[in-house]
Design an enzyme around this catalytic site. Structure first.
Site, PDB file in Angstrom:
ATOM      1  N   HIS A 250       0.837  -1.200   0.000  1.00 34.11           N
ATOM      2  CA  HIS A 250       0.000   0.000   0.000  1.00 34.11           C
ATOM      3  C   HIS A 250       0.871   1.250   0.000  1.00 34.11           C
ATOM      4  CE1 HIS A 250      -2.508  -3.229   1.668  1.00 34.11           C
ATOM      5  NE2 HIS A 250      -3.538  -2.559   1.228  1.00 34.11           N
TER       6      HIS A 250
ATOM      7  N   GLY B 245      -4.461  -2.950  11.344  1.00 29.60           N
ATOM      8  CA  GLY B 245      -4.888  -3.332   9.996  1.00 29.60           C
ATOM      9  C   GLY B 245      -6.402  -3.273   9.949  1.00 29.60           C
TER      10      GLY B 245
ATOM     11  N   GLY C  99     -10.846   5.859   6.956  1.00 33.16           N
ATOM     12  CA  GLY C  99     -11.494   4.584   7.233  1.00 33.16           C
ATOM     13  C   GLY C  99     -11.710   4.366   8.715  1.00 33.16           C
TER      14      GLY C  99
ATOM     15  N   ASN D 189      -7.024  12.722   3.678  1.00 31.87           N
ATOM     16  CA  ASN D 189      -6.671  12.878   2.264  1.00 31.87           C
ATOM     17  C   ASN D 189      -7.891  12.803   1.344  1.00 31.87           C
ATOM     18  OD1 ASN D 189      -7.230  10.109   1.960  1.00 31.87           O
ATOM     19  ND2 ASN D 189      -5.120   9.545   2.448  1.00 31.87           N
TER      20      ASN D 189
ATOM     21  N   HIS E 264      -3.665   3.420  -3.412  1.00 32.83           N
ATOM     22  CA  HIS E 264      -3.872   2.842  -2.080  1.00 32.83           C
ATOM     23  C   HIS E 264      -3.270   1.454  -1.901  1.00 32.83           C
ATOM     24  CE1 HIS E 264      -5.777   1.366   1.573  1.00 32.83           C
ATOM     25  NE2 HIS E 264      -6.149   0.308   0.890  1.00 32.83           N
TER      26      HIS E 264
ATOM     27  N   ARG F 205     -22.357 -16.932  36.956  1.00 31.66           N
ATOM     28  CA  ARG F 205     -22.003 -15.503  36.899  1.00 31.66           C
ATOM     29  C   ARG F 205     -21.784 -14.970  38.317  1.00 31.66           C
ATOM     30  NH1 ARG F 205     -27.407 -11.845  36.536  1.00 31.66           N
ATOM     31  NH2 ARG F 205     -28.880 -13.416  37.240  1.00 31.66           N
TER      32      ARG F 205
ATOM     33  N   SER G 278     -25.496  -7.227  36.311  1.00 31.40           N
ATOM     34  CA  SER G 278     -25.920  -8.513  35.747  1.00 31.40           C
ATOM     35  C   SER G 278     -24.767  -9.478  35.539  1.00 31.40           C
ATOM     36  CB  SER G 278     -26.608  -8.292  34.400  1.00 31.40           C
ATOM     37  OG  SER G 278     -27.779  -7.530  34.560  1.00 31.40           O
TER      38      SER G 278
ATOM     39  N   GLU H 289     -19.437  -2.490  23.381  1.00 29.48           N
ATOM     40  CA  GLU H 289     -18.739  -3.771  23.527  1.00 29.48           C
ATOM     41  C   GLU H 289     -17.432  -3.815  22.741  1.00 29.48           C
ATOM     42  OE1 GLU H 289     -21.887  -3.387  22.537  1.00 29.48           O
ATOM     43  OE2 GLU H 289     -23.054  -4.089  24.261  1.00 29.48           O
TER      44      GLU H 289
ATOM     45  N   HIS I 290     -31.484 -12.264  22.917  1.00 29.79           N
ATOM     46  CA  HIS I 290     -30.564 -12.262  24.056  1.00 29.79           C
ATOM     47  C   HIS I 290     -30.046 -13.656  24.402  1.00 29.79           C
ATOM     48  CE1 HIS I 290     -31.893  -8.180  24.333  1.00 29.79           C
ATOM     49  NE2 HIS I 290     -31.236  -7.947  25.448  1.00 29.79           N
TER      50      HIS I 290
ATOM     51  N   ARG J 262     -26.797 -17.514  33.642  1.00 25.53           N
ATOM     52  CA  ARG J 262     -27.665 -16.584  34.367  1.00 25.53           C
ATOM     53  C   ARG J 262     -28.280 -17.287  35.574  1.00 25.53           C
ATOM     54  NH1 ARG J 262     -33.860 -14.661  33.234  1.00 25.53           N
ATOM     55  NH2 ARG J 262     -33.847 -12.973  34.748  1.00 25.53           N
TER      56      ARG J 262
END
Lengths: 662, 662
Positions: free
Chosen positions: B27, B115, B157, B186, B261, B358, B385, B412, B474, B520
């Site tokens: 590149h 990357g 990007g 650019n 590119h 949990r 939770s 997340e 969920h 859970r």
């Protein structure tokens, strides 16, 4: 005395409290907080017909904070959809019409499945784009048959998600003036007051995207809401964000507390909340005057009838357009589709060209795109590499909403959710491409398409170590396994042009998502026996006399390796069968006789060859067979060098086969 | 005459052109475009020591647009790292130090693998946070041993990706004044001029996040760049974004074109570009005066020596802090860690408590967090939770940079990349939680952690249909399979408190990521034989006399089902062995004798029971066994109802086992 608007809003609150208490489960905070917003929208200018949830020209409603499902169910019940008080009382129970989060295709009036935050607003961008594109395509002077808005409710969580950035930035680029989002700004998320983790200036951010930002307004002041919504409707050149300051858990003892978010109030607090709201009716009962104030059936029938009349006139004036319009809304393909693909296959069989399957896919698209106006392509800034843009593709021009190709920019997840929105809206078959390794970014969009049974086609190229020099960050290893583990989603990994055409045919013919796994590198054309039936997902591509000593199974770029190995092994007297398995799930769905004919249970000496994580193939080769796969990350080097280093050569396949036969 | 700064920048350009031409791959556009930015930063105040790439107090450099790898390799070569001209000439070749994208742990001086767009800037936020937290923890008046900046180069990007939104919004919340990002603006991405898909006002957006925004400046004007970088360094209260207007492919015939590119210029254009730049040296040769102008070894040695001297003084003044500091930088655990966990297990064995895993995980954390200051926890807005916040957890306070717990908000993917940044910086073991189904959003962060061998711990709760009422959006189905297909990543699915402690012990003890799959719902404590060795990943939890008629394999919530079924089957005379397999990859890594002892190859009647996509288990049960799993999406209903409907009951396991035995 007419009922007050607050009383109407309180009907939502009461139903939400009742249903959540009865279920001992649910999210009261958001329905209580957004009830006034919902009243302002749904009782004032929201165009829908409760008797016909599938009416095409209805306004769309997206509850991006899907945990507020009881808000939506209450609205559907109150306005007259086929959702009874008994249905509400079955909230979150097995087999009910009122699951924990809104589910498209399950509950009448639910326009899209939501719950995973950010996905609603992102798909709404696709829905709003679909409306604009169809309006351009089909509306004619005096004949406006496509004209509806997309409304979204969303919360702080949606705005924190990066997905909202991707989609809302594009909504600004595309100037989607008929997209109106109402932001439930209550300053609370599950961990508490958002000031500890969400301090950005949302208004400035959305202005930076090119949106009209309205407010903040008091989200419990119906007049302020009316004005805001009117202002939003008044600007058709920009999408609008209405910032509504609200109190989560409004009217309850947990108002303004995150404790109202995800658990029932409890009997005592529920009773107190209803008393504070002045709500005296029995659970799930709506007083007659309030019920009447909400009932949208008469107006809805009138709205749809007006449209149906317009459609009749349209049919007379523009019979061909009408035909395309109704066909596309039905989701049926043009009659000539199969013939186009058959012609393509015939030519491919004659040409026997060595070609990368990403190029083969582009070649297939090149014959499909001119014939299927419902195809709307795109790429996450890799159009040239992934072969999604054909000579017949024209890039979306938001000045006039023409074009059948979308440059999504580097926004894989946004692209995926926008495709879902295009598909769920109707009138389009979206397809788009990126490198397979970046399907990770969009994984949850593909999941949602699978859950909603949406016909969305992912063009995932550069599908193995053979990416070569770009190295391990760009070489998928685990992705085939990931995508094959998704219910309802088919993954096709064609070995040549002919299988590629079959994959596209399968993808177009089903109402579920399909992922195409395509090579960067050139692959030889594979000669197939006359009886080969690619559409069955797996077939014998090279056979032997008698019972095979070994069966080689391959997909995509590894099919030709298997064939080369079979030649070597056969020359030494081994009876080898080679099975090409471009789509395992389709093969699995064949009748037992066919599967037995391809993979006789008596032949346990089986070697699967695929340049991906090997575990998946144990379901075909069992404990007695072997898998030539990759259980490690790739490396940066020319693809042909990696083939040798990683053992994807004819010699390596022969060696593994011989070890198994020994 | 001293060499000009442009000549120095052109050294980067020449090396990039040479390496990419030789590799016939790469590149060129970005290194040519960013060379002046790189010169301005790396030759003017960038603090590092080429002789010691691991020097802790170096400034960090993150090339978020990682495809510009030749820019970084050139900088490393020019400033004096152990990266020779021969190494550059091996760009993108098998076994070379110069892979296609920068790889952490592979090339001296590469601070992080990049990357995948957006991941660099997101992880840089974690790196900058690590610095601030360690500075607070260890610096003392007159003893500043932690004091460095994190610099990032990024492109259009990265800014399109939603990931950049999540992380940069948090960087604003956290006021990371020592984070300085230089935006290579650019106007071009792979599909062409970005005006068709990227029109947002980036400056306004970052101001909305609370950043200092500098520029736009001419990214080829070294004086302007100097001033901008000085202004960025001058504001330690806000992160800074310097918008640098540049020309992609600067100096080449493809300047300002997307064609520069991702492909070599070609011999002719390469020669012309070098001529236009006034570069006359042979390929890979740097004229002596330019080499000297770049050489940072002497200054680097001096910088590090000053720091080493300070560290000696610090050791004398604060021996205990010094000990913790060096231990944490080494990544070794406190000596008492094993004992803490052993004590926990002893108590768990005595209590035999029925508890959701949990909660068991939270209990383990509750004893670990006070003893391990390197643990930095968090959650994507689900702290309560997922059980990541313990009584000893204090929420990050950006006013003073104290705290060992991060409220990431609903982000997340950002959370994952920030954890990667914390880990790659050193001094921390990050862990954080969300619902397992939303691991999708973060999948690629987990992939990058796996690729970089980072000790990052994911607490993924609500790990099956047993989520219940929240419904299919969920309920994870395919996620265990997805996460188990990731090289270097271990997934533990413990069945009770004891296995949960073993899982945490394993996670802390390895330099690779671990995912914890946690329930859970409450799970009974499982009595285990004395010889059970959980640390081996799989073990016999209940055995029979003689050769088993059937082996039941289970994980997590399904282990107790298998044990219940074994009781029923045994009562009817069947010899049943039950194997608990909390971590398949760890089990697979045991010696063959152990594996054979647990799963004797002669016993082919095997039933795996796990509430997830079944394919994975074929590798243990083969074609003769069976898997009780889920190959469809879940539903909204109480978990106990779903258990019946989906066949996760003792009766259902017994029935499947009997069918297999028949």
């Amino acid at each position: 005395m007419p009922v007050s608007r607050r009383q109407c809003a309180n009907a939502i609150r009461a139903l939400a409290i009742d249903a959540i208490e009865k279920a001992h489960s649910g999210h009261p905070g958001a329905p209580l907080g957004m009830a006034d917003m919902a009243e302002a929208l749904w009782r004032h200018g929201f165009r829908h017909n409760p008797a016909d949830p599938a009416w095409f020209n209805r306004d769309r409603f997206v509850l991006s904070n899907g945990h507020a499902s009881m808000l939506l169910y209450s609205l559907l019940h109150l306005t007259g959809y086929a959702l009874s008080a008994e249905d509400l009382a079955q909230f979150r129970q097995w087999g009910s019409l009122t699951p924990g989060h809104p589910e498209y295709g399950h509950t009448p009036g639910v326009d899209i499945t939501t719950g995973p935050l950010g996905s609603g607003i992102a798909s709404a961008v696709g829905m709003a784009l679909a409306e604009r594109l169809l309006a351009t395509r089909f509306n004619r002077p005096g004949h406006t048959i496509v004209d509806h808005r997309t409304y979204v409710f969303l919360g702080d969580g949606c705005l924190m998600e990066g997905l909202s950035h991707e989609a809302c930035s594009l909504a600004g680029v595309w100037k989607l003036g008929k997209l109106i989002a109402l932001y439930d700004s209550n300053g609370i998320s599950i961990d508490g007051k958002v000031t500890g983790w969400f301090t950005e200036d949302v208004a400035a951010r959305f202005k930076a995207y090119g949106w009209q930002v309205i407010g903040p307004v008091d989200g419990h002041d119906c007049d302020a809401l009316d004005q805001a919504i009117a202002a939003a409707r008044g600007d058709e050149d920009r999408p609008s964000l209405i910032i509504c300051n609200t109190h989560i858990g409004f009217g309850s003892g947990l108002e303004d507390s995150e404790k109202s978010h995800g658990a029932p109030l409890g009997a005592e607090m529920a009773a107190a909340a209803k008393a504070a709201l002045g709500w005296e009716a029995e659970p799930f009962v709506i007083p007659e005057d309030i019920a009447k104030a909400w009932d949208a059936r008469e107006e809805g029938a009138r709205l749809e009838q007006t449209w149906q009349d317009a459609l009749v006139a349209y049919r007379q004036a523009y019979p061909e357009l009408w035909e395309e319009f109704t066909r596309r809304l039905d989701g049926t393909l043009p009659a000539q589709t199969d013939q186009i693909l058959a012609d393509f296959v015939k030519k491919a069989q004659e040409a026997q060209e060595k070609v990368a399957t990403r190029v083969a896919s582009k070649n297939v698209l090149s014959v499909l795109v001119p014939a299927l106006p419902e195809l709307i392509g795109g790429s996450a800034d890799l159009s040239g590499s992934v072969g999604t843009k054909t000579a017949s593709s024209t890039i979306l021009d938001p000045a006039v909403y023409e074009g059948n190709y979308i440059c999504y920019g580097v926004r894989e997840f946004g692209m995926g959710c926008i495709m879902n929105g295009l598909a769920v809206h109707g009138g389009f078959i979206p397809y788009a491409g990126t490198f397979m390794v970046f399907s990770d970014y969009a994984k949850h969009a593909i999941r949602l398409a699978s859950l909603m049974h949406l016909r969305v086609i992912w063009v995932l190229t550069h599908d193995s170590y053979a990416v070569g020099e770009d190295g391990p960050t760009h070489q998928p290893i685990e992705h085939l396994n990931m995508l094959r583990s998704l219910p309802n989603c088919d993954l096709w990994r064609p070995c040549d042009s002919e299988e590629c055409a079959a994959a596209w045919q399968a993808a177009l013919g089903r109402h579920n998502p399909t992922c195409l796994s395509l090579s960067r590198q050139g692959l030889p054309f594979v000669a197939k026996p006359a009886q080969a039936d690619i559409a069955r997902g797996g077939y014998v591509v090279r056979d032997c006399d008698g019972t095979p000593d070994i069966i080689l199974l391959g997909t995509g770029s590894e099919v030709s390796l298997c064939l080369g190995a079979a030649d070597v092994l056969a020359a030494a007297g081994t009876r080898v069968r080679v099975v090409s398995m471009p789509c395992c799930t389709v093969f699995d769905a064949q009748d037992a006789d066919y599967r037995e004919a391809v993979l006789p249970s008596a032949v346990r000496t089986r070697l699967a060859v695929e340049a991906s994580w090997p575990d998946y193939w144990r379901r075909y080769v069992g404990l007695d067979g072997d898998v030539l796969g990759i259980d490690h990350f790739g490396a940066s080097a020319p693809g042909s060098v990696l083939a040798g280093e990683f053992g994807f050569t004819v010699d390596a396949v022969v060696a593994r086969a011989r070890a198994l036969l020994a």
